[in-house]
Design a protein around this motif. Structure first.
Motif, PDB file in Angstrom:
ATOM      1  N   ARG A   1      12.032 -57.498  38.994  1.00  0.00           N
ATOM      2  CA  ARG A   1      13.135 -57.325  39.948  1.00  0.00           C
ATOM      3  C   ARG A   1      13.189 -58.463  40.970  1.00  0.00           C
TER       4      ARG A   1
ATOM      5  N   GLY B   1      22.125 -59.769  39.635  1.00  0.00           N
ATOM      6  CA  GLY B   1      22.272 -58.335  39.471  1.00  0.00           C
ATOM      7  C   GLY B   1      23.674 -57.962  39.034  1.00  0.00           C
TER       8      GLY B   1
ATOM      9  N   GLY C   1      25.383 -55.254  39.978  1.00  0.00           N
ATOM     10  CA  GLY C   1      26.118 -54.446  40.940  1.00  0.00           C
ATOM     11  C   GLY C   1      27.237 -55.210  41.614  1.00  0.00           C
TER      12      GLY C   1
ATOM     13  N   ALA D   1      22.248 -47.336  45.259  1.00  0.00           N
ATOM     14  CA  ALA D   1      22.367 -48.250  44.122  1.00  0.00           C
ATOM     15  C   ALA D   1      21.606 -49.544  44.363  1.00  0.00           C
TER      16      ALA D   1
ATOM     17  N   ASP E   1      17.904 -48.916  44.033  1.00  0.00           N
ATOM     18  CA  ASP E   1      17.536 -48.734  42.629  1.00  0.00           C
ATOM     19  C   ASP E   1      17.383 -50.073  41.917  1.00  0.00           C
ATOM     20  N   THR E   2      18.238 -51.028  42.270  1.00  0.00           N
ATOM     21  CA  THR E   2      18.258 -52.308  41.572  1.00  0.00           C
ATOM     22  C   THR E   2      17.254 -53.297  42.141  1.00  0.00           C
ATOM     23  N   LEU E   3      17.183 -53.406  43.463  1.00  0.00           N
ATOM     24  CA  LEU E   3      16.407 -54.471  44.087  1.00  0.00           C
ATOM     25  C   LEU E   3      15.102 -53.998  44.708  1.00  0.00           C
TER      26      LEU E   3
ATOM     27  N   ARG F   1      14.895 -53.605  30.100  1.00  0.00           N
ATOM     28  CA  ARG F   1      15.813 -54.579  30.694  1.00  0.00           C
ATOM     29  C   ARG F   1      17.160 -54.495  29.973  1.00  0.00           C
TER      30      ARG F   1
ATOM     31  N   ASP G   1      19.661 -56.024  34.621  1.00  0.00           N
ATOM     32  CA  ASP G   1      19.171 -54.904  35.412  1.00  0.00           C
ATOM     33  C   ASP G   1      17.912 -54.387  34.730  1.00  0.00           C
TER      34      ASP G   1
ATOM     35  N   ARG H   1      15.369 -50.949  34.409  1.00  0.00           N
ATOM     36  CA  ARG H   1      15.288 -49.511  34.689  1.00  0.00           C
ATOM     37  C   ARG H   1      14.013 -48.935  34.113  1.00  0.00           C
TER      38      ARG H   1
ATOM     39  N   LEU I   1      24.985 -46.700  32.390  1.00  0.00           N
ATOM     40  CA  LEU I   1      24.821 -47.676  33.465  1.00  0.00           C
ATOM     41  C   LEU I   1      26.069 -48.545  33.601  1.00  0.00           C
TER      42      LEU I   1
ATOM     43  N   LEU J   1      28.289 -48.897  36.868  1.00  0.00           N
ATOM     44  CA  LEU J   1      28.543 -50.191  37.489  1.00  0.00           C
ATOM     45  C   LEU J   1      30.035 -50.442  37.644  1.00  0.00           C
TER      46      LEU J   1
END
Length: 976
Positions: free
Chosen positions: A77, A83, A85, A713, A716-718, A844, A864, A866, A927, A931
């Motif tokens: 990450r 990203g 988003g 969000a 969750d991503t960063l 990924r 992204d 997860r 996802l 998004l």
């Protein structure tokens, strides 16, 4: 020739890449897998070997420990710079914004052309809010160039903020740098074309040539700091404000230009100035009925106006959310503790003041008969003399020996223009630069005996230096010792440079051996001021017994943030405008201040004839309004000047009459009290207007639940800043770095990197210096984003952190790397955190994005990562909620696992993973849908920016890691 579609993986130059949409059959545009846009390269398949890359599955024998999954997840990450988003820039900035700071950004992204008035209270973080919008518009391509217009004193601070927090390198365009910049231009080239990002001094831009050049080549994104100084309120507006207003009108006239106006005081009871400010944002707002629902809705799209109480607790149940899981508490100081401390003049100082008042009174009376110009010159000279006498003996001596700036005036109006800035403290003063010099009292053309009297008064003033005759200085020493004893680090604000230098000289050595004293005045450049402050902090060091004392003039009362080094304010000289006191106190009373209560001490002379009434009528009234409203309301300048003029007039009258005893009694106060009452009524009216404004224009455009969605969000991503800090510590320890916490610096530590693997040292050497990583020197890791050469910031974008994450990730993916490898792609952990076999997958995903903007449509490939977890065997997987999957990262190994058993278990799981492919692909589609909804939600009001927006998941997803958690034989709470 083989063709490769966007999003596919290829192998070239010894590494794996993602093919980007800009590629053509004969030229591939590639970004390293997990890399940043800065790493993009062009490869020509006709001349270099390019082949499809298969992402290798994990190796069952390459097992890691309980921390392996979390470290790999974090390393992945940290490496993301693209990203998927809706916020393109957040992965690349070095600041974790508070949730409430996302509100202006969300408002901005709903506009095709961004026009915003950001007017949050002092200390909330308007610079960060403006920086977030700027970095996002630049990242999206909606803007290509940036200009920040600000005072010269704040230019270098803006430059540092943009560079260290947002990765935006901006050139300083100041009166002191323009010659150098222009020497590097091509024939006919504008420096605003050569340098895409600039920070422009308002002083520089006011000349006609530079102003016209700026307007012709103005960037498509402009930020205006302290925007309230750039609007015209009425016919009495200063010439400089008028020029700035005309400039901004020309800049705002281009309806395609993004414009961010930043100020903490947009209204303050001046309706015409407020309307002119709004008219720059949107012309209709200058005249629309803001009392109507339609008017308020129009304003709400462009105006954010919050005080600390609005954001201290945010995203809580009280904001309408279902729970407090995303709640943020911002640690602003809860209050300011005020204490007004008095002192009395010694007989010698009293005699000097009386004689000076008598002299000034004679000069004013004599000048009245010679015309209005002479009268105004004498008036301003008298005020200069009185204020400097009350300030310090040294300021008084310098004033008495200096020719008044007004003496060169040709007209009475010019005398007012020259005299007012140096002797008054108006809230709309153009800039604080140069206003801390001691004013002159010599009116010019005086008789020989008058010159002799001034010289005699100056000599007497000089003899009063020191705490024996200067009881104000003695009182300061006493109160500073008390503050220092209680552990405070105070700033002492003085009106004039001679006073600050005098105070600093006498405090040196008077406050204890471990107290470091430094002075910062307008004699230093803005950069030198910041360096002096850092030198003071460094000289005090980390010794808990050491204390810092800064003596400063009002050159530091705006813009410079001092909350990390100081926590108390002493007003050595009373300002004649309480807004100046508020600005001084605001340097330490802001977000990041560790003290819950900031101490404020105000020194005032009980018998000098000036301080008592200024304190009662202006300073205390301002405090009361601030306490009642929770915000500051500027004093009406004209009425305030009426009060101070009345005080001076009465003093001069008393000087004429040569009366002794008390300077003030009830009868003699009548004229002053009448004007004070008028000021109070006007000020209260302004406060009520401001209160109504705050209520009427409260920010309701973006609801807390909308912010909560985006905050969740983003996290969750960063991830969070704490995750980054934990990753750095764990990785360095696992790679044989030696870490030492720094006393007195919460979260900071140093690391000896000489024992880490050669590959990591090679990666860190270019950013930290070869000597630092090879010699065993302690490398500081700081919680702040602003670090010196050879130091690292504990933020995701710091080059040293990126290098560390890259090494950890590459070492995990390559099991042939020698030396310690903190992260692994597999693991079998026995833990009490599970009751049955549970498998955690680190997956990924890659997405194709079509992002319309006002400059055209962009095709992007984004990534992204997860975490997905299931119980049981892959063929009969029971998928767990995301929250349960994340909890597995915190699971500890409660029993050892036999390596052979671990490898057999891992092999069975890996062999069965094809059974979960359908679920992984379905999750990828979910996802992509999320998004798409997020992009649409953020841009909901900008219709043409939403139409044509698509998000598609690339198949297959990459399984980077697989980790099996088995229940420990001893349940939680049992005996081993």
């Amino acid at each position: 020739m083989t063709t490769f579609s966007a999003g596919t993986l290829v192998s070239a130059r010894g590494r794996d890449w993602v093919v980007l949409p800009e590629s053509a059959p004969d030229m591939l545009v590639l970004r390293p897998l997990g890399g940043a846009d800065d790493d993009i390269a062009a490869v020509f398949p006709a001349f270099e070997q390019v082949k499809s890359a298969e992402f290798a599955p994990p190796t069952p024998s390459d097992l890691g420990d309980a921390y392996a999954a979390g470290l790999l997840h974090s390393a992945l990450r940290i490496g993301f710079r693209s990203g998927a988003g809706p916020f393109r820039s957040l992965a690349g900035i070095a600041v974790e914004p508070r949730a409430y700071q996302l509100v202006p950004l969300l408002m901005a992204l709903r506009q095709r052309t961004v026009r915003m008035l950001i007017s949050d209270d002092v200390g909330i973080g308007k610079t960060v809010e403006a920086g977030l919008i700027a970095s996002e518009l630049l990242a999206q391509g909606s803007a290509t160039k940036l200009a920040v217009l600000c005072s010269p004193a704040l230019a270098e601070q803006w430059q540092a903020e943009l560079r260290t927090k947002f990765g935006i390198d901006a050139e300083l365009v100041l009166a002191s740098t323009v010659s150098r910049l222009e020497r590097g231009l091509d024939l006919g080239q504008s420096l605003f074309d050569k340098h895409p990002h600039v920070i422009v001094s308002m002083d520089f831009i006011k000349s006609t040539r530079h102003r016209d050049d700026f307007v012709r080549h103005c960037p498509d994104l402009v930020i205006v700091d302290e925007a309230h100084t750039c609007v015209a309120a009425d016919d009495n507006t200063s010439a400089q404000n008028q020029l700035r207003f005309e400039l901004l009108q020309r800049v705002a006239a281009d309806t395609e230009r993004h414009l961010l106006l930043v100020t903490a005081t947009p209204h303050s009871g001046k309706e015409s100035a407020f309307r002119n400010l709004l008219g720059l944002v949107r012309p209709e707002l200058a005249t629309v009925d803001l009392g109507s629902e339609a008017g308020r809705r129009m304003l709400a799209q462009h105006f954010v106006h919050r005080k600390r109480a609005d954001v201290r607790q945010y995203l809580t149940r009280e904001d309408g959310l279902t729970d407090d899981s995303l709640a943020e508490e911002t640690a602003f100081p809860s209050d300011r503790e005020f204490k007004d401390e008095t002192y009395k003049l010694t007989p010698a100082y009293r005699a000097l003041l009386n004689d000076a008042i008598a002299y000034a009174s004679e000069r004013v009376t004599a000048a009245d008969s010679r015309g209005r110009r002479e009268a105004r010159i004498a008036w301003w000279s008298a005020i200069a003399l009185l204020r400097s006498l009350v300030s310090s003996p040294r300021a008084a001596a310098q004033t008495l020996r200096t020719r008044s700036a007004t003496a060169t005036a040709v007209t009475a109006e010019e005398a007012d223009r020259l005299g007012a800035p140096l002797t008054s403290d108006f809230s709309d003063t153009d800039a604080l630069e140069g206003l801390d010099v001691a004013p002159g009292a010599e009116a010019g053309g005086v008789e020989v005996d008058a010159g002799a009297r001034l010289a005699e008064l100056a000599d007497r003033a000089a003899e009063l230096e020191g705490p024996a005759e200067d009881k104000k200085l003695a009182a300061l020493v006493k109160h500073l010792k008390d503050l220092l004893k209680q552990g405070y680090h105070p700033i002492v604000f003085c009106r004039y440079i001679p006073t600050a230098e005098y105070v600093a000289e006498h405090l040196e050595g008077a406050l204890g051996k471990k107290t470091v004293v430094r002075a910062v005045t307008g004699t230093l450049s803005p950069q030198q001021r910041l360096q002096r402050i850092e030198e003071l902090a460094e000289a005090a060091g980390d010794d808990p017994a050491a204390r810092r004392v800064l003596i400063a003039t009002d050159c530091l009362s705006e813009g410079v943030n001092l909350q990390h080094h100081f926590d108390a304010v002493v007003h050595y000289d009373l300002a004649w405008n309480p807004t100046r006191h508020d600005q001084r106190e605001g340097r330490v009373d802001r977000y990041g201040q560790k003290r819950d209560v900031v101490r404020v001490i105000t020194l005032w002379g009980s018998d000098n004839g000036i301080d008592g009434k200024v304190l009662d009528v202006l300073i205390r009234k301002h405090r009361q309004i601030r306490k009642d409203l929770g915000i500051s309301v500027s004093v009406p300048d004209a009425a305030s000047q009426g009060v101070t003029d009345a005080i001076v007039e009465w003093l001069l009258l008393r000087g004429q009459e040569q009366e002794q005893g008390s300077l003030f009694d009830a009868e003699e106060y009548r004229a002053i009290d009448k004007k004070a009452a008028a000021l109070g009524a006007e000020w209260q009216s302004a406060a009520e207007k401001e209160k109504t404004s705050r209520s009427r224009f409260a920010q309701h455009t973006i609801r807390p639940d909308e912010v909560a969605q985006e905050v969740a969000a983003i996290r969750d991503t960063l991830g969070r800043a704490a995750e980054i800090r934990d990753f750095i510590r764990q990785s360095l320890r696992a790679l044989d770095g030696v870490l030492r916490d720094e006393p007195g610096r919460t979260g900071d530590f140093t690391a000896d990197l000489s024992g880490t693997p050669a590959g990591l040292r090679d990666a860190l050497a270019p950013v930290l210096g070869g000597d630092a990583v090879e010699s065993g020197r302690q490398v500081p890791f700081r919680t702040t984003a602003a670090v010196a050469r050879g130091e690292a910031a504990l933020v995701r974008t710091d080059p040293a952190v990126v290098a560390l994450a890259g090494y950890v990730l590459n070492a995990a993916l390559d099991d042939q790397v020698s030396g310690p490898r903190p992260a692994r792609r597999c693991g079998v952990i026995r833990t009490r955190a599970v009751s049955g076999r549970t498998t955690l997958l680190l997956v990924r995903y890659r997405f194709h994005l079509t992002l319309p903007s006002r400059t055209g449509t962009r095709q992007l490939v984004a990534e992204d990562a997860r975490l997905l977890a299931f119980a049981g065997a892959p063929a009969n997987a029971t998928w767990l909620p995301t929250a349960d999957a994340l909890k597995l990262l915190d699971a500890t190994a409660d029993e050892n696992t036999d390596p052979d058993f671990g490898e057999r278990t891992m092999s069975r799981i890996l062999d069965g993973l094809p059974e979960v492919t359908d679920h992984l692909e379905a999750y990828g589609e979910e996802l992509a849908a999320e998004l798409l909804a997020s992009h649409r939600r953020v841009r909901s009001a900008a219709g043409e920016i939403v139409r044509g927006l698509t998000v598609t998941a690339q198949k297959p997803a990459d399984i980077l890691g697989a980790y099996v958690y088995l229940p420990a034989s001893t349940p939680a709470g049992g005996n081993a």
